[in-house]
Design a protein around this motif. Sequence first.
Motif, PDB file in Angstrom:
ATOM      1  N   HIS A  59      13.958 -19.111  50.602  1.00 19.91           N
ATOM      2  CA  HIS A  59      14.623 -18.019  51.382  1.00 19.91           C
ATOM      3  C   HIS A  59      15.323 -16.979  50.410  1.00 19.91           C
ATOM      4  N   LEU A  60      15.930 -17.605  49.288  1.00 22.80           N
ATOM      5  CA  LEU A  60      16.512 -16.553  48.334  1.00 22.80           C
ATOM      6  C   LEU A  60      15.626 -15.825  47.614  1.00 22.80           C
ATOM      7  N   GLY A  61      14.493 -16.222  47.266  1.00 26.12           N
ATOM      8  CA  GLY A  61      13.408 -15.632  46.502  1.00 26.12           C
ATOM      9  C   GLY A  61      12.741 -14.440  47.329  1.00 26.12           C
ATOM     10  N   LEU A  62      12.695 -14.932  48.637  1.00 22.24           N
ATOM     11  CA  LEU A  62      12.070 -13.989  49.737  1.00 22.24           C
ATOM     12  C   LEU A  62      13.065 -12.758  50.057  1.00 22.24           C
ATOM     13  N   VAL A  63      14.365 -13.040  49.981  1.00 23.46           N
ATOM     14  CA  VAL A  63      15.202 -11.729  50.284  1.00 23.46           C
ATOM     15  C   VAL A  63      15.127 -11.011  49.060  1.00 23.46           C
ATOM     16  N   HIS A  64      14.944 -11.350  47.662  1.00 18.10           N
ATOM     17  CA  HIS A  64      14.511 -10.349  46.560  1.00 18.10           C
ATOM     18  C   HIS A  64      13.126  -9.751  47.183  1.00 18.10           C
ATOM     19  N   TRP A  65      12.235 -10.674  47.087  1.00 14.08           N
ATOM     20  CA  TRP A  65      10.912  -9.831  47.392  1.00 14.08           C
ATOM     21  C   TRP A  65      11.012  -8.771  48.685  1.00 14.08           C
ATOM     22  N   ALA A  66      11.648  -9.129  49.618  1.00 18.80           N
ATOM     23  CA  ALA A  66      11.825  -8.132  50.866  1.00 18.80           C
ATOM     24  C   ALA A  66      12.372  -7.033  50.439  1.00 18.80           C
ATOM     25  N   ALA A  67      13.384  -6.952  49.514  1.00 22.13           N
ATOM     26  CA  ALA A  67      13.833  -5.684  48.653  1.00 22.13           C
ATOM     27  C   ALA A  67      12.866  -4.853  48.051  1.00 22.13           C
ATOM     28  N   ILE A  68      11.811  -5.446  47.539  1.00 17.76           N
ATOM     29  CA  ILE A  68      11.019  -4.649  46.657  1.00 17.76           C
ATOM     30  C   ILE A  68       9.963  -4.288  47.786  1.00 17.76           C
ATOM     31  N   ALA A  69       9.349  -5.220  48.626  1.00 12.26           N
ATOM     32  CA  ALA A  69       8.231  -4.725  49.582  1.00 12.26           C
ATOM     33  C   ALA A  69       8.941  -3.562  50.358  1.00 12.26           C
ATOM     34  N   GLU A  70      10.330  -3.464  50.833  1.00 14.32           N
ATOM     35  CA  GLU A  70      10.729  -2.465  51.669  1.00 14.32           C
ATOM     36  C   GLU A  70      10.990  -1.309  50.968  1.00 14.32           C
ATOM     37  N   CYS A 104      23.546 -24.058  49.978  1.00 10.23           N
ATOM     38  CA  CYS A 104      22.544 -23.112  49.207  1.00 10.23           C
ATOM     39  C   CYS A 104      22.088 -21.889  49.860  1.00 10.23           C
ATOM     40  N   ILE A 105      21.780 -22.044  51.156  1.00  4.19           N
ATOM     41  CA  ILE A 105      21.486 -20.980  52.298  1.00  4.19           C
ATOM     42  C   ILE A 105      22.192 -19.823  52.307  1.00  4.19           C
ATOM     43  N   SER A 106      23.746 -20.070  51.934  1.00  7.74           N
ATOM     44  CA  SER A 106      24.514 -18.907  52.041  1.00  7.74           C
ATOM     45  C   SER A 106      24.256 -17.643  51.146  1.00  7.74           C
ATOM     46  N   GLN A 107      23.403 -18.198  49.897  1.00 11.47           N
ATOM     47  CA  GLN A 107      23.055 -17.043  49.109  1.00 11.47           C
ATOM     48  C   GLN A 107      22.127 -16.143  49.697  1.00 11.47           C
ATOM     49  N   MET A 108      21.167 -16.565  50.282  1.00 13.95           N
ATOM     50  CA  MET A 108      20.440 -15.584  51.097  1.00 13.95           C
ATOM     51  C   MET A 108      21.099 -14.944  52.210  1.00 13.95           C
ATOM     52  N   TYR A 109      22.069 -15.412  52.886  1.00 15.68           N
ATOM     53  CA  TYR A 109      22.915 -14.789  53.917  1.00 15.68           C
ATOM     54  C   TYR A 109      24.091 -13.718  53.465  1.00 15.68           C
ATOM     55  N   LEU A 110      24.111 -13.973  52.173  1.00 24.21           N
ATOM     56  CA  LEU A 110      25.252 -12.791  51.516  1.00 24.21           C
ATOM     57  C   LEU A 110      24.112 -11.689  51.214  1.00 24.21           C
ATOM     58  N   TYR A 111      22.940 -11.788  50.882  1.00 22.00           N
ATOM     59  CA  TYR A 111      22.097 -10.662  50.715  1.00 22.00           C
ATOM     60  C   TYR A 111      21.785  -9.839  51.971  1.00 22.00           C
ATOM     61  N   MET A 112      21.541 -10.588  52.974  1.00 15.96           N
ATOM     62  CA  MET A 112      21.424 -10.068  54.130  1.00 15.96           C
ATOM     63  C   MET A 112      22.494  -9.343  54.650  1.00 15.96           C
ATOM     64  N   TYR A 113      23.636  -9.869  54.438  1.00 19.49           N
ATOM     65  CA  TYR A 113      24.951  -9.088  54.859  1.00 19.49           C
ATOM     66  C   TYR A 113      24.872  -7.796  54.053  1.00 19.49           C
ATOM     67  N   GLU A 114      24.729  -7.641  52.674  1.00 23.97           N
ATOM     68  CA  GLU A 114      24.560  -6.555  51.994  1.00 23.97           C
ATOM     69  C   GLU A 114      24.096  -5.525  52.772  1.00 23.97           C
ATOM     70  N   LYS A 115      22.787  -5.891  53.062  1.00 24.63           N
ATOM     71  CA  LYS A 115      21.882  -5.253  53.753  1.00 24.63           C
ATOM     72  C   LYS A 115      22.461  -4.501  55.235  1.00 24.63           C
ATOM     73  N   TYR A 116      22.634  -5.538  56.046  1.00 25.11           N
ATOM     74  CA  TYR A 116      22.901  -5.131  57.564  1.00 25.11           C
ATOM     75  C   TYR A 116      24.357  -5.147  57.807  1.00 25.11           C
ATOM     76  N   LYS A 117      25.126  -5.644  57.087  1.00 24.61           N
ATOM     77  CA  LYS A 117      26.513  -5.260  57.490  1.00 24.61           C
ATOM     78  C   LYS A 117      27.125  -6.104  58.612  1.00 24.61           C
ATOM     79  N   LYS A 118      26.359  -7.158  58.888  1.00 20.93           N
ATOM     80  CA  LYS A 118      26.835  -7.963  60.274  1.00 20.93           C
ATOM     81  C   LYS A 118      27.605  -8.945  59.876  1.00 20.93           C
ATOM     82  N   LYS A 119      29.037  -8.831  60.422  1.00 19.68           N
ATOM     83  CA  LYS A 119      29.852 -10.006  59.970  1.00 19.68           C
ATOM     84  C   LYS A 119      29.647 -11.500  60.341  1.00 19.68           C
ATOM     85  N   SER A 120      28.666 -11.601  61.522  1.00 18.19           N
ATOM     86  CA  SER A 120      28.094 -12.803  61.970  1.00 18.19           C
ATOM     87  C   SER A 120      27.430 -13.646  60.832  1.00 18.19           C
ATOM     88  N   MET A 121      26.821 -12.814  59.943  1.00 22.32           N
ATOM     89  CA  MET A 121      26.001 -13.457  58.873  1.00 22.32           C
ATOM     90  C   MET A 121      26.894 -14.182  58.111  1.00 22.32           C
TER      91      MET A 121
END
Length: 159
Positions: A59-70, A104-121
């Motif tokens: 998931h952490l690798g995918l969030v980095h790829w998601a940024a590139i793909a977008e 470990c999953i929290s690392q992906m959550y932090l990147y998703m929060y940086e993008k979407y700014k949803k406190k629930s994340m």
Amino acid sequence: MKKLLLTLALCMGYLCTTVAQTFIKTEVKQSMRRVADWQIAHYNKAVYGDLNWVNATFHLGLVHWAAIAEQTDKDDSYYKWLLRLGNRNYWQVDQRMYHADDICISQMYLYMYEKYKKKSMLIPTQARAGWVIANPPSGSFELNYGDATTLEHWTWCDA
């Protein structure tokens, strides 16, 4: 004439290098997309669970790829996949309170929060970190799988 040949040779060398680098970047990006797509198509949460460190590293690798793909292709499908994953797990971390593998999953959550700014994340991650700070582990640093208190410390080399 020698200057012209030298100039042509330098230009050809430059062009060949530039084209080769572009080709390699394109190939790498295509490979990254194929790997991400294959991993998603063959994703098996039943073996480890969404929150386990094995899947969390993907998931952490995918969030980095998601940024590139977008950014490069305007493709937000990888972010959407990660949003579905986070939402279905309510942005929770795994069960063991002190175990680094389980956050470990929290690392992906932090990147998703940086993008979407949803406190629930962030709420579950912040709650876990706050609890650990308020409740320091009492077990020994000597690792003994028969004694659960020795698993409390974040003593893993990758933690």
